[in-house]
Enzyme design. Structure first.
Site, mmCIF file in Angstrom:
data_model
loop_
_atom_site.group_PDB
_atom_site.id
_atom_site.type_symbol
_atom_site.label_atom_id
_atom_site.label_comp_id
_atom_site.label_asym_id
_atom_site.label_seq_id
_atom_site.Cartn_x
_atom_site.Cartn_y
_atom_site.Cartn_z
ATOM 1 N N LEU A 284 -0.615 7.103 3.695
ATOM 2 C CA LEU A 284 0.184 6.620 4.818
ATOM 3 C C LEU A 284 1.326 5.736 4.325
ATOM 4 O O LEU A 284 2.460 5.837 4.801
ATOM 5 C CB LEU A 284 -0.684 5.833 5.815
ATOM 6 C CG LEU A 284 0.102 5.235 6.997
ATOM 7 C CD1 LEU A 284 0.676 6.332 7.887
ATOM 8 C CD2 LEU A 284 -0.766 4.287 7.810
ATOM 9 N N GLY A 285 1.037 4.869 3.355
ATOM 10 C CA GLY A 285 2.054 3.949 2.835
ATOM 11 C C GLY A 285 3.285 4.667 2.308
ATOM 12 O O GLY A 285 4.421 4.232 2.510
ATOM 13 N N LYS B 79 -11.301 -5.505 11.070
ATOM 14 C CA LYS B 79 -9.927 -5.347 11.582
ATOM 15 C C LYS B 79 -9.671 -6.307 12.736
ATOM 16 O O LYS B 79 -8.581 -6.886 12.851
ATOM 17 C CB LYS B 79 -9.689 -3.895 12.016
ATOM 18 C CG LYS B 79 -9.713 -2.910 10.850
ATOM 19 C CD LYS B 79 -9.396 -1.486 11.285
ATOM 20 C CE LYS B 79 -9.342 -0.551 10.079
ATOM 21 N NZ LYS B 79 -8.832 0.782 10.406
ATOM 22 N N ARG C 177 -6.882 -9.389 13.283
ATOM 23 C CA ARG C 177 -6.097 -9.572 14.514
ATOM 24 C C ARG C 177 -6.152 -11.022 14.991
ATOM 25 O O ARG C 177 -5.142 -11.628 15.322
ATOM 26 C CB ARG C 177 -6.638 -8.681 15.633
ATOM 27 C CG ARG C 177 -6.141 -7.273 15.611
ATOM 28 C CD ARG C 177 -6.503 -6.583 16.918
ATOM 29 N NE ARG C 177 -5.966 -5.226 16.948
ATOM 30 C CZ ARG C 177 -5.926 -4.455 18.016
ATOM 31 N NH1 ARG C 177 -6.423 -4.894 19.157
ATOM 32 N NH2 ARG C 177 -5.419 -3.243 17.965
ATOM 33 N N GLY D 275 0.838 -1.213 0.000
ATOM 34 C CA GLY D 275 0.000 0.000 0.000
ATOM 35 C C GLY D 275 0.860 1.245 0.000
ATOM 36 O O GLY D 275 0.445 2.308 0.458
ATOM 37 N N ALA D 276 2.071 1.121 -0.531
ATOM 38 C CA ALA D 276 3.056 2.214 -0.449
ATOM 39 C C ALA D 276 2.741 3.411 -1.330
ATOM 40 O O ALA D 276 3.310 4.485 -1.142
ATOM 41 C CB ALA D 276 4.453 1.690 -0.791
ATOM 42 N N THR D 277 1.821 3.258 -2.291
ATOM 43 C CA THR D 277 1.479 4.419 -3.126
ATOM 44 C C THR D 277 0.335 5.228 -2.518
ATOM 45 O O THR D 277 -0.025 6.284 -3.016
ATOM 46 C CB THR D 277 1.102 3.988 -4.569
ATOM 47 O OG1 THR D 277 0.035 3.039 -4.496
ATOM 48 C CG2 THR D 277 2.296 3.387 -5.283
ATOM 49 N N GLY D 278 -0.243 4.724 -1.425
ATOM 50 C CA GLY D 278 -1.277 5.482 -0.713
ATOM 51 C C GLY D 278 -0.644 6.521 0.189
ATOM 52 O O GLY D 278 0.588 6.595 0.313
ATOM 53 N N ARG E 176 0.926 -2.620 -7.474
ATOM 54 C CA ARG E 176 0.133 -3.245 -8.535
ATOM 55 C C ARG E 176 0.658 -2.823 -9.904
ATOM 56 O O ARG E 176 1.031 -1.662 -10.089
ATOM 57 C CB ARG E 176 -1.329 -2.785 -8.435
ATOM 58 C CG ARG E 176 -2.109 -3.388 -7.306
ATOM 59 C CD ARG E 176 -3.525 -2.828 -7.309
ATOM 60 N NE ARG E 176 -4.331 -3.457 -6.280
ATOM 61 C CZ ARG E 176 -4.957 -4.618 -6.446
ATOM 62 N NH1 ARG E 176 -4.848 -5.265 -7.589
ATOM 63 N NH2 ARG E 176 -5.670 -5.144 -5.472
#
Length: 309
Positions: free
Chosen positions: A17-18, A134, A138, A12-15, A37
């Site tokens: 927080l990511g 979520k 967990r 999710g690095a292109t978001g 992706r």
């Protein structure tokens, strides 16, 4: 000899927080990888983020949470996995968890939470499974015996705070302000870039292994009354206050269709039920981010509000 830094995979690095997580990982000298992706180039912003990550020194790996082969290939190359996908993709982490379990060499997994603690919220049945999904992840991580840290950072400063918690508005009020409940219940806001720094800082810390890392930074825990008072002191003007009772808020939540009512539900959770602050961190056997890492600087709510003047 200095200990070798863990190799970190960000999903999710292109978001938003990511992207911060990847940059923080580089800042703390971790060899950093990002699963991206093949189709992100269709979104100009994500394409730009992808290029920026690559230019900064992140190793880009093609793949997705739905592609088992790409997950195996990526997870095999790293020691730590941090997932920062959107809430609607939370359950898509199941295949990743299975891959991490099968490979068996991951030293720490941080699943995609980055909000309120799903085990502590008191709004069961009214949040459209936002927190139960979520919590399900967990339980899966725990059941598989995967070493983890769950990050509970509460609200981002970019959510609700730009309007001083006035849903439907984009800027803080200058005349009239709505206060939910009695206005005394405290909520927590943390800037995304700071959430990322504390998260990466904790990846190799044995004190947060198999624990929840909570964020309640001094200067970032405010009730609605305190927020309004702080804003009034900055603009040099008293605002007209309109109080909305718990009953009125619940009625408004019922009358507003999904997903437009989610902001009201989150306000109810944080500022009526006190879901971010009603429990003691230490007695929950958990970790307090700002107490563990006092050397890390962060933006306070007062500093953030200065940017809105």
């Amino acid at each position: 000899m200095e200990k070798k830094k863990s190799r970190v995979l960000i999903i999710g690095a292109t978001g938003n927080l990511g992207h911060h997580l990847a940059n923080a990982s580089l800042h703390f000298s971790h060899p950093t990888f990002a699963l991206v992706r093949p189709d992100t180039s269709s979104d100009p912003r994500k394409s730009q983020n992808r290029q920026a990550l690559s230019d900064a020194g992140v190793t880009l790996l093609q793949g997705s949470l739905e592609d088992e082969e790409s997950l195996v290939e990526a997870v095999k190359q790293v020691d730590v996995v941090v997932c920062a996908v959107q809430a609607k993709q939370v359950l898509h982490q199941k295949l990743l968890i299975q891959v991490i379990k099968n490979i068996g060499s991951i030293k720490r997994f941080v699943p995609s939470e980055f909000g309120l603690d799903p085990d502590k919220t008191q709004i069961s049945g009214m949040d459209y499974n936002f927190y139960s999904n979520k919590a399900e992840i967990r339980r899966l991580v725990e059941a598989q015996g995967i070493p983890y840290t769950f990050v509970s950072c509460n609200f981002y400063t970019s959510y609700l705070l730009p309007s001083l918690v006035q849903p439907g508005h984009k800027v803080p009020p200058r005349d009239k302000v709505t206060i939910f409940g009695d206005g005394n219940t405290k909520g927590v806001f943390v800037k995304e870039i700071d959430v990322a720094a504390f998260t990466i800082r904790t990846l190799e810390d044995p004190r947060t292994l198999n624990k929840v890392l909570y964020f309640r930074p001094p200067g970032n825990v405010y009730s609605l009354n305190e927020l309004v008072e702080l804003w009034e002191s900055k603009i040099g003007k008293k605002l007209e206050k309109v109080f909305v009772s718990e009953e009125e808020l619940l009625k408004k939540i019922k009358e507003t269709s999904y997903p437009d009512n989610m902001a009201l539900i989150f306000i109810y959770s944080a500022f009526i039920k006190g879901d971010q602050t009603y429990f003691d961190i230490e007695s929950a056997g958990s970790a307090d981010a700002t107490k563990l890492y006092p050397e890390l600087n962060y933006t306070t709510i007062s500093q953030y509000l200065d940017t809105l003047l």
